[in-house]
Design an enzyme around this catalytic site. Sequence first.
Site, PDB file in Angstrom:
ATOM      1  N   ASP A 238       0.823  -1.203   0.000  1.00  0.00           N
ATOM      2  CA  ASP A 238       0.000   0.000   0.000  1.00  0.00           C
ATOM      3  C   ASP A 238       0.863   1.262   0.000  1.00  0.00           C
ATOM      4  OD1 ASP A 238      -2.677   1.264   0.420  1.00  0.00           O
ATOM      5  OD2 ASP A 238      -1.764   1.920   2.297  1.00  0.00           O
ATOM      6  N   GLU A 274       1.278  -0.373  -5.036  1.00  0.00           N
ATOM      7  CA  GLU A 274       0.402   0.749  -5.377  1.00  0.00           C
ATOM      8  C   GLU A 274       1.237   2.010  -5.518  1.00  0.00           C
ATOM      9  OE1 GLU A 274      -3.483   3.183  -3.645  1.00  0.00           O
ATOM     10  OE2 GLU A 274      -1.861   2.604  -2.314  1.00  0.00           O
TER      11      GLU A 274
END
Length: 593
Positions: A238, A274
């Site tokens: 993330d 990401e």
Amino acid sequence: MLRKAIALLLAISMLATIMSSCSTESNGEKKVYDDNYRNFYEIYVRSFSDSNEDGIGDLQGVLSKLDYLKAAKGQDDSHSLGIDAVWFMPIFPSPSDHKYDVTDYYNIDPSYGTMDDFDELLKKFHERGIHLILDLVVNHSSQLHPWFLQAVEALNKGELDNKYVAYYNFTTEPETLDEEGNAPGYTAVPGNEEGYYYESRFSPDMPDLNFDNPDVWAEIKAIMKFWIDKGVDGFRLDACKSYYTNSMNDSIDVLAQIVDYGKSVKSDCYFVAEVWDGPWMIAQYYKSGVDSIFNFDCSFMGPYSGLFHNIDNGNGKKIGTHLEEFNIDIRNQNINAIDAPFISNHDTPRSGTYFKGSAKKKLAASLYMMLPGNPFIYYGEEIGMTEGWANDPDKRQPIKWSSQESEVKILRPKGSNYVEAPHYGVFDQLEHETSLVNHYRKLIKLKQMNPEIQRAQVVSASDLNYNISSYTCAYDNSAVMVITNITGTPKTVDVRAAGYGDYSVLSGFVIGDDYIEQEQFKAYMEGYEYEVPDMRPMASPVFYVNGVLTLPPRTVAVLRNPGKVNSTFVTTTTTAPPIVTPSDIVTPTDTGE
Ligand code: CA
């Protein structure tokens, strides 16, 4: 006359159906690659399936839908999507619904189940050949993580040498203060009289961790090792751009260290990062050695020249050239880069919200699912769920399993802009041959039958036709060509004349549909008070005769170069799928009856 016309139309549609199923299934034995090229499915556990009816989806709920994800070997797979990898959004204990603020990296959130449930799930996934990757959120922890609670307590007592103080980025002088004395990206430490702030780029709930601290690195490595030892196949990382806010190179270095460590524990540990940015920035982050980075440019929401803008302007040619350029760019940074295209995720509205009509939804799926790399399907996307744009709960609504059941109602509070899911749920759609979910099923089968597509160094073949997306995919001394008609009218392309005559075998296709014709047909049928049949493709099947390929609207076909056959990747029966010749096609005629 009417009845006869209908019979003929149905005969054609049945032929098309038979063709598409024949051509996407192989009687031969193919080499099976047990690698990290997979078709991923992103699941928000909370909104997927609730096993104990407490209103919150859970791990046992996911297990109850295992047959939908992938059939067991030898089991009828007609009701299975057929994916072979799953990404779980965070499942660790967390005070929030989304769980991107973790309070304990070594456990399962109690609302999702227990560690025993997790172990059972992972075992059953692996028995089916489904890989599982977990969301690893280490840019920040929860403000309720014991590390942060202890850090704040120590800081407020003036114990600056407490170990946990150095886990976070505390400062009395945030980089920037606005006119009201607030520091964007920073939050005042509660109860602190010395004027300390902590870095919190996403929200005050999420204090950023300090990557300059070796103790933090030891924690991150221990967490990764714990889950790898449990058997997980990799991680979704993330917020990688935020590891070091405002320093791309430092963030790339953090990413590299995470990936290197994971692969030192398990050499084939898979990482997808990401990096929410355009193609240039994404290519830079591939320097880290990360396997994959989500291809935000591919999604309609991409900030740059989204691949799918070309759906609307009919520029199929550009899709191939763009794709080739991007894949060259990322493989220049990491020779093993695996592109990760997607068209929806938990931060965007599902693609059904902006691709209106079944025809465009199917075309979008055909285009991105047939790209090289690992596609990521967002749960519910495959049934065309639509929702509002405004907030996260809208984007993370529970999947609708059936029009008959009330699971939507009992799962999680509805978003403020709640829009009813479409009439059909997953299990309704599975019964309809031409539904969107069956379109995804066919695409996945077609890819699994032609494993070069995912793994190839793609080369654009864009000189075929302006309205055609086309590229060749060579891998392991084997080669196929993917050709997609992105328009609503049939297209004929002379593949041989364009110099691709070696790709002489039709190796499968998935027919799109012509939304307008179907709607007209439906209205026509309803006008005569006939029972409205399943919507089926009205277009003729694919022809590939004498090097000339005819594609119905929005249809993708795969051609194989039989001269390039890997000695290990070979069908034991070399018979090509049956090719339809013009004489097989029945043309409806009005006989005046
Ligand atoms: Ca539950």
